[in-house]
Scaffold this motif. Structure first.
Motif, PDB file in Angstrom:
ATOM      1  N   THR A  30      38.861  -1.008  27.264  1.00  0.00           N
ATOM      2  CA  THR A  30      39.699  -0.522  28.021  1.00  0.00           C
ATOM      3  C   THR A  30      39.544   0.029  29.381  1.00  0.00           C
ATOM      4  OG1 THR A  30      40.029   1.990  27.267  1.00  0.00           O
ATOM      5  CG2 THR A  30      41.514   0.500  26.106  1.00  0.00           C
ATOM      6  N   ASP A  31      38.319  -0.175  29.771  1.00  0.00           N
ATOM      7  CA  ASP A  31      38.163   0.666  31.818  1.00  0.00           C
ATOM      8  C   ASP A  31      37.148   0.425  31.857  1.00  0.00           C
ATOM      9  OD1 ASP A  31      37.800   2.093  33.692  1.00  0.00           O
ATOM     10  OD2 ASP A  31      38.584   3.800  33.448  1.00  0.00           O
ATOM     11  N   VAL A  32      37.155  -1.128  31.938  1.00  0.00           N
ATOM     12  CA  VAL A  32      35.780  -1.290  32.758  1.00  0.00           C
ATOM     13  C   VAL A  32      34.618  -0.628  33.708  1.00  0.00           C
ATOM     14  CG1 VAL A  32      34.773  -3.479  33.755  1.00  0.00           C
ATOM     15  CG2 VAL A  32      36.640  -3.889  31.961  1.00  0.00           C
ATOM     16  N   ASP A  33      35.641  -0.312  34.559  1.00  0.00           N
ATOM     17  CA  ASP A  33      34.410   0.812  35.708  1.00  0.00           C
ATOM     18  C   ASP A  33      34.068   1.710  34.827  1.00  0.00           C
ATOM     19  OD1 ASP A  33      35.158  -0.810  37.724  1.00  0.00           O
ATOM     20  OD2 ASP A  33      37.299   0.107  38.277  1.00  0.00           O
ATOM     21  N   ARG A  34      34.680   3.177  34.097  1.00  0.00           N
ATOM     22  CA  ARG A  34      33.961   3.863  33.434  1.00  0.00           C
ATOM     23  C   ARG A  34      33.154   3.249  31.951  1.00  0.00           C
ATOM     24  NH1 ARG A  34      34.243   4.312  27.855  1.00  0.00           N
ATOM     25  NH2 ARG A  34      36.601   3.364  27.717  1.00  0.00           N
ATOM     26  N   ARG A  35      33.416   1.842  31.333  1.00  0.00           N
ATOM     27  CA  ARG A  35      32.800   1.295  30.768  1.00  0.00           C
ATOM     28  C   ARG A  35      30.951   1.052  31.088  1.00  0.00           C
ATOM     29  NH1 ARG A  35      30.170   2.682  26.300  1.00  0.00           N
ATOM     30  NH2 ARG A  35      28.958   0.475  25.076  1.00  0.00           N
ATOM     31  N   PHE A  36      31.252   0.466  32.338  1.00  0.00           N
ATOM     32  CA  PHE A  36      29.855  -0.046  33.353  1.00  0.00           C
ATOM     33  C   PHE A  36      29.807   1.535  33.467  1.00  0.00           C
ATOM     34  CE2 PHE A  36      28.337  -1.446  36.765  1.00  0.00           C
ATOM     35  CZ  PHE A  36      26.664  -2.617  36.493  1.00  0.00           C
ATOM     36  N   LYS A  37      29.813   1.991  34.039  1.00  0.00           N
ATOM     37  CA  LYS A  37      29.230   3.435  34.072  1.00  0.00           C
ATOM     38  C   LYS A  37      28.326   3.654  33.501  1.00  0.00           C
ATOM     39  CE  LYS A  37      31.975   4.691  38.251  1.00  0.00           C
ATOM     40  NZ  LYS A  37      33.184   4.785  38.626  1.00  0.00           N
ATOM     41  N   GLU A  38      29.003   4.333  31.897  1.00  0.00           N
ATOM     42  CA  GLU A  38      28.337   4.960  30.635  1.00  0.00           C
ATOM     43  C   GLU A  38      27.158   3.983  30.568  1.00  0.00           C
ATOM     44  OE1 GLU A  38      32.645   6.135  28.501  1.00  0.00           O
ATOM     45  OE2 GLU A  38      31.417   4.133  27.668  1.00  0.00           O
ATOM     46  N   HIS A  39      26.976   2.541  30.643  1.00  0.00           N
ATOM     47  CA  HIS A  39      26.010   1.881  29.996  1.00  0.00           C
ATOM     48  C   HIS A  39      24.869   2.046  31.346  1.00  0.00           C
ATOM     49  CE1 HIS A  39      27.993  -1.327  27.111  1.00  0.00           C
ATOM     50  NE2 HIS A  39      28.523  -1.521  28.081  1.00  0.00           N
ATOM     51  N   GLN A  40      25.336   2.525  32.232  1.00  0.00           N
ATOM     52  CA  GLN A  40      24.458   2.528  33.472  1.00  0.00           C
ATOM     53  C   GLN A  40      23.224   4.057  33.406  1.00  0.00           C
ATOM     54  OE1 GLN A  40      26.301   1.395  36.979  1.00  0.00           O
ATOM     55  NE2 GLN A  40      24.881   0.291  37.004  1.00  0.00           N
ATOM     56  N   GLU A  41      24.439   5.009  33.241  1.00  0.00           N
ATOM     57  CA  GLU A  41      24.098   6.492  33.567  1.00  0.00           C
ATOM     58  C   GLU A  41      23.862   7.471  32.342  1.00  0.00           C
ATOM     59  OE1 GLU A  41      27.441   7.378  36.671  1.00  0.00           O
ATOM     60  OE2 GLU A  41      26.690   5.424  37.716  1.00  0.00           O
ATOM     61  N   THR A  42      24.885   6.841  30.868  1.00  0.00           N
ATOM     62  CA  THR A  42      25.154   8.058  30.259  1.00  0.00           C
ATOM     63  C   THR A  42      24.220   7.117  28.850  1.00  0.00           C
ATOM     64  OG1 THR A  42      27.223   7.116  29.606  1.00  0.00           O
ATOM     65  CG2 THR A  42      26.984   8.635  30.964  1.00  0.00           C
ATOM     66  N   LYS A  43      24.357   7.991  28.052  1.00  0.00           N
ATOM     67  CA  LYS A  43      23.543   7.736  26.452  1.00  0.00           C
ATOM     68  C   LYS A  43      24.897   6.893  25.282  1.00  0.00           C
ATOM     69  CE  LYS A  43      20.867  11.245  26.065  1.00  0.00           C
ATOM     70  NZ  LYS A  43      19.447  12.529  25.292  1.00  0.00           N
ATOM     71  N   GLY A  45      26.172   4.551  26.454  1.00  0.00           N
ATOM     72  CA  GLY A  45      26.363   2.871  26.560  1.00  0.00           C
ATOM     73  C   GLY A  45      25.760   2.563  25.373  1.00  0.00           C
ATOM     74  N   ALA A  46      25.462   1.223  25.215  1.00  0.00           N
ATOM     75  CA  ALA A  46      24.808   0.157  24.439  1.00  0.00           C
ATOM     76  C   ALA A  46      22.904   0.286  24.260  1.00  0.00           C
ATOM     77  CB  ALA A  46      25.439  -0.884  24.796  1.00  0.00           C
ATOM     78  N   LYS A  47      22.645   0.582  23.248  1.00  0.00           N
ATOM     79  CA  LYS A  47      21.336   0.284  23.049  1.00  0.00           C
ATOM     80  C   LYS A  47      20.649  -0.993  23.579  1.00  0.00           C
ATOM     81  CE  LYS A  47      21.747   3.781  18.464  1.00  0.00           C
ATOM     82  NZ  LYS A  47      21.508   3.821  18.062  1.00  0.00           N
ATOM     83  N   TYR A  48      21.656  -1.416  23.501  1.00  0.00           N
ATOM     84  CA  TYR A  48      20.528  -2.743  24.262  1.00  0.00           C
ATOM     85  C   TYR A  48      20.286  -3.048  25.588  1.00  0.00           C
ATOM     86  CZ  TYR A  48      20.132  -7.686  25.204  1.00  0.00           C
ATOM     87  OH  TYR A  48      19.677  -9.037  25.994  1.00  0.00           O
ATOM     88  N   LEU A  49      20.927  -2.666  26.323  1.00  0.00           N
ATOM     89  CA  LEU A  49      21.057  -2.156  27.841  1.00  0.00           C
ATOM     90  C   LEU A  49      19.838  -0.937  27.420  1.00  0.00           C
ATOM     91  CD1 LEU A  49      24.916  -2.632  28.478  1.00  0.00           C
ATOM     92  CD2 LEU A  49      22.851  -4.546  28.640  1.00  0.00           C
ATOM     93  N   LYS A  50      19.406   0.197  27.039  1.00  0.00           N
ATOM     94  CA  LYS A  50      18.704   0.616  27.669  1.00  0.00           C
ATOM     95  C   LYS A  50      17.310   0.108  28.470  1.00  0.00           C
ATOM     96  CE  LYS A  50      18.443   5.657  25.676  1.00  0.00           C
ATOM     97  NZ  LYS A  50      19.733   6.302  26.232  1.00  0.00           N
ATOM     98  N   GLY A  51      17.562   0.461  29.234  1.00  0.00           N
ATOM     99  CA  GLY A  51      16.053   0.611  29.942  1.00  0.00           C
ATOM    100  C   GLY A  51      15.420  -0.444  30.184  1.00  0.00           C
ATOM    101  N   LYS A  52      16.471  -2.000  30.466  1.00  0.00           N
ATOM    102  CA  LYS A  52      16.917  -3.151  31.022  1.00  0.00           C
ATOM    103  C   LYS A  52      17.858  -3.499  32.240  1.00  0.00           C
ATOM    104  CE  LYS A  52      16.331  -5.506  26.793  1.00  0.00           C
ATOM    105  NZ  LYS A  52      17.277  -5.601  24.886  1.00  0.00           N
ATOM    106  N   GLY A  53      17.966  -1.858  32.637  1.00  0.00           N
ATOM    107  CA  GLY A  53      18.269  -2.237  34.399  1.00  0.00           C
ATOM    108  C   GLY A  53      17.381  -2.293  35.063  1.00  0.00           C
ATOM    109  N   PRO A  54      17.944  -2.053  36.603  1.00  0.00           N
ATOM    110  CA  PRO A  54      19.611  -2.231  36.804  1.00  0.00           C
ATOM    111  C   PRO A  54      20.305  -3.604  36.296  1.00  0.00           C
ATOM    112  CG  PRO A  54      18.143  -3.213  38.855  1.00  0.00           C
ATOM    113  CD  PRO A  54      17.356  -3.134  37.918  1.00  0.00           C
ATOM    114  N   LEU A  55      21.478  -3.013  35.839  1.00  0.00           N
ATOM    115  CA  LEU A  55      22.526  -3.628  35.128  1.00  0.00           C
ATOM    116  C   LEU A  55      23.711  -4.036  36.750  1.00  0.00           C
ATOM    117  CD1 LEU A  55      23.330  -1.885  32.697  1.00  0.00           C
ATOM    118  CD2 LEU A  55      21.614  -3.381  32.031  1.00  0.00           C
ATOM    119  N   ILE A  56      24.273  -5.738  36.295  1.00  0.00           N
ATOM    120  CA  ILE A  56      25.139  -5.871  37.270  1.00  0.00           C
ATOM    121  C   ILE A  56      26.141  -6.671  36.291  1.00  0.00           C
ATOM    122  CG2 ILE A  56      25.616  -8.309  38.853  1.00  0.00           C
ATOM    123  CD1 ILE A  56      22.675  -8.308  39.298  1.00  0.00           C
TER     124      ILE A  56
END
Length: 120
Positions: A30-43, A45-56
């Motif tokens: 429901t909030d793309v900006d918040r969710r994108f930050k969660e993927h980048q900066e918090t636990k 985020g999706a497990k799939y994306l962990k360690g695969k940054g930087p994300l775009i």
């Protein structure tokens, strides 16, 4: 807002993120900006994306209800990479008729149907 004020229905979005490894991840929120930050900066985020940054954040579109978002997310996940890239690049757009069974996902901007634009 008090407890008697009716809540407005959430507007759901579908989004696509590209990883450092050039893979694409599709999700809903429901909030793309918040969710994108969660993927980048918090636990959170999706497990799939962990360690695969930087994300775009490559693409997102507001689609309405959660049910619609989940249906569109599922359909996008079934697409081939070249079709996801066309969606990201704006060569195709979402056609909400995909919410009906057996409808095509995208139509070309020049009004050619998705099936006509893909060689068989």
């Amino acid at each position: 807002m008090n407890e008697n004020t009716p809540k407005s229905p959430s507007q759901w979005s579908v989004y696509i993120i590209q990883t450092r490894l050039n893979t694409l991840y599709t999700g809903v929120t429901t909030d793309v900006d918040r969710r994108f930050k969660e993927h980048q900066e918090t636990k959170k985020g999706a497990k799939y994306l962990k360690g695969k940054g930087p994300l775009i954040l490559m693409w997102h579109e507001r689609v309405g209800s959660k049910s619609d978002a989940l249906k569109i997310e599922h359909y996008i996940k079934q697409l081939k990479r070249k079709d996801k890239s066309a969606l990201i690049e704006g060569r195709f757009f979402l056609d909400k008729s995909i919410l009906k069974k057996k409808a095509p996902l995208v139509k070309a901007l020049n009004h050619m149907s998705y099936e006509e634009s893909c060689p068989h």
